[in-house]
Motif scaffolding. Structure first.
Motif, PDB file in Angstrom:
ATOM      1  N   LEU A 183     -12.471  93.247 -42.458  1.00  0.00           N
ATOM      2  CA  LEU A 183     -11.154  92.642 -42.297  1.00  0.00           C
ATOM      3  C   LEU A 183     -10.373  92.658 -43.603  1.00  0.00           C
ATOM      4  O   LEU A 183      -9.225  93.091 -43.650  1.00  0.00           O
ATOM      5  N   TYR A 184     -11.002  92.203 -44.676  1.00  0.00           N
ATOM      6  CA  TYR A 184     -10.284  92.075 -45.940  1.00  0.00           C
ATOM      7  C   TYR A 184     -10.142  93.397 -46.692  1.00  0.00           C
ATOM      8  O   TYR A 184      -9.313  93.514 -47.584  1.00  0.00           O
ATOM      9  N   LYS A 185     -10.932  94.399 -46.306  1.00  0.00           N
ATOM     10  CA  LYS A 185     -10.755  95.722 -46.896  1.00  0.00           C
ATOM     11  C   LYS A 185      -9.387  96.274 -46.505  1.00  0.00           C
ATOM     12  O   LYS A 185      -8.718  96.934 -47.289  1.00  0.00           O
ATOM     13  N   LYS A 186      -8.968  95.965 -45.276  1.00  0.00           N
ATOM     14  CA  LYS A 186      -7.689  96.456 -44.768  1.00  0.00           C
ATOM     15  C   LYS A 186      -6.503  95.851 -45.511  1.00  0.00           C
ATOM     16  O   LYS A 186      -5.485  96.509 -45.685  1.00  0.00           O
ATOM     17  N   VAL A 187      -6.633  94.597 -45.934  1.00  0.00           N
ATOM     18  CA  VAL A 187      -5.519  93.941 -46.624  1.00  0.00           C
ATOM     19  C   VAL A 187      -5.693  93.953 -48.133  1.00  0.00           C
ATOM     20  O   VAL A 187      -4.796  93.574 -48.866  1.00  0.00           O
ATOM     21  N   GLY A 188      -6.857  94.355 -48.582  1.00  0.00           N
ATOM     22  CA  GLY A 188      -7.139  94.411 -50.017  1.00  0.00           C
ATOM     23  C   GLY A 188      -7.655  93.081 -50.523  1.00  0.00           C
ATOM     24  O   GLY A 188      -7.070  92.037 -50.269  1.00  0.00           O
ATOM     25  N   TYR A 189      -8.762  93.118 -51.197  1.00  0.00           N
ATOM     26  CA  TYR A 189      -9.347  91.922 -51.794  1.00  0.00           C
ATOM     27  C   TYR A 189     -10.188  92.360 -52.985  1.00  0.00           C
ATOM     28  O   TYR A 189     -10.611  93.503 -53.076  1.00  0.00           O
ATOM     29  N   PRO A 190     -10.435  91.437 -53.907  1.00  0.00           N
ATOM     30  CA  PRO A 190     -11.239  91.786 -55.082  1.00  0.00           C
ATOM     31  C   PRO A 190     -12.671  92.179 -54.706  1.00  0.00           C
ATOM     32  O   PRO A 190     -13.297  91.536 -53.863  1.00  0.00           O
ATOM     33  N   LYS A 191     -13.165  93.226 -55.294  1.00  0.00           N
ATOM     34  CA  LYS A 191     -14.521  93.716 -55.020  1.00  0.00           C
ATOM     35  C   LYS A 191     -15.591  92.695 -55.402  1.00  0.00           C
ATOM     36  O   LYS A 191     -16.684  92.712 -54.851  1.00  0.00           O
ATOM     37  N   VAL A 192     -15.253  91.795 -56.303  1.00  0.00           N
ATOM     38  CA  VAL A 192     -16.228  90.787 -56.719  1.00  0.00           C
ATOM     39  C   VAL A 192     -16.604  89.881 -55.545  1.00  0.00           C
ATOM     40  O   VAL A 192     -17.722  89.384 -55.481  1.00  0.00           O
ATOM     41  N   LEU A 193     -15.701  89.690 -54.595  1.00  0.00           N
ATOM     42  CA  LEU A 193     -16.026  88.884 -53.418  1.00  0.00           C
ATOM     43  C   LEU A 193     -17.108  89.568 -52.591  1.00  0.00           C
ATOM     44  O   LEU A 193     -18.046  88.922 -52.115  1.00  0.00           O
ATOM     45  N   SER A 194     -16.999  90.866 -52.428  1.00  0.00           N
ATOM     46  CA  SER A 194     -17.994  91.628 -51.684  1.00  0.00           C
ATOM     47  C   SER A 194     -19.354  91.535 -52.372  1.00  0.00           C
ATOM     48  O   SER A 194     -20.372  91.281 -51.727  1.00  0.00           O
ATOM     49  N   TYR A 195     -19.360  91.718 -53.676  1.00  0.00           N
ATOM     50  CA  TYR A 195     -20.609  91.624 -54.436  1.00  0.00           C
ATOM     51  C   TYR A 195     -21.210  90.230 -54.307  1.00  0.00           C
ATOM     52  O   TYR A 195     -22.410  90.073 -54.103  1.00  0.00           O
ATOM     53  N   SER A 196     -20.381  89.221 -54.419  1.00  0.00           N
ATOM     54  CA  SER A 196     -20.848  87.843 -54.346  1.00  0.00           C
ATOM     55  C   SER A 196     -21.446  87.524 -52.977  1.00  0.00           C
ATOM     56  O   SER A 196     -22.486  86.870 -52.884  1.00  0.00           O
ATOM     57  N   LEU A 197     -20.805  87.985 -51.916  1.00  0.00           N
ATOM     58  CA  LEU A 197     -21.338  87.755 -50.573  1.00  0.00           C
ATOM     59  C   LEU A 197     -22.690  88.435 -50.405  1.00  0.00           C
ATOM     60  O   LEU A 197     -23.633  87.827 -49.886  1.00  0.00           O
TER      61      LEU A 197
END
Length: 68
Positions: free
Chosen positions: A39-53
């Motif tokens: 979902l958030y890849k489509k709107v753009g989000y910091p990659k650090v959130l992905s790493y943290s999850l």
């Protein structure tokens, strides 16, 4: 700086991951993480959130495995 609307769902996913006590719950949390990323890849989000999850999910898998 993160937009508040991105932080709230992120915190909810983190809270869900940390509340998991079984493998089945962790599988559901893993799907939640993937849905969040898609979902958030489509709107753009910091990659650090992905790493943290991913890191939080991995840590919870270890904790849960030790408790079983």
């Amino acid at each position: 700086m993160l937009i508040q609307t991105q932080v709230d769902p992120y915190n909810k996913v983190i809270a869900t991951i940390k509340s998991c006590k079984t493998k089945e719950q962790l599988k559901g949390a893993s799907r939640m993480v993937e849905n969040f990323k898609n979902l958030y890849k489509k709107v753009g989000y910091p990659k650090v959130l992905s790493y943290s999850l991913d890191n939080t999910l991995k840590q919870q898998y270890i904790i849960t495995r030790c408790q079983l």
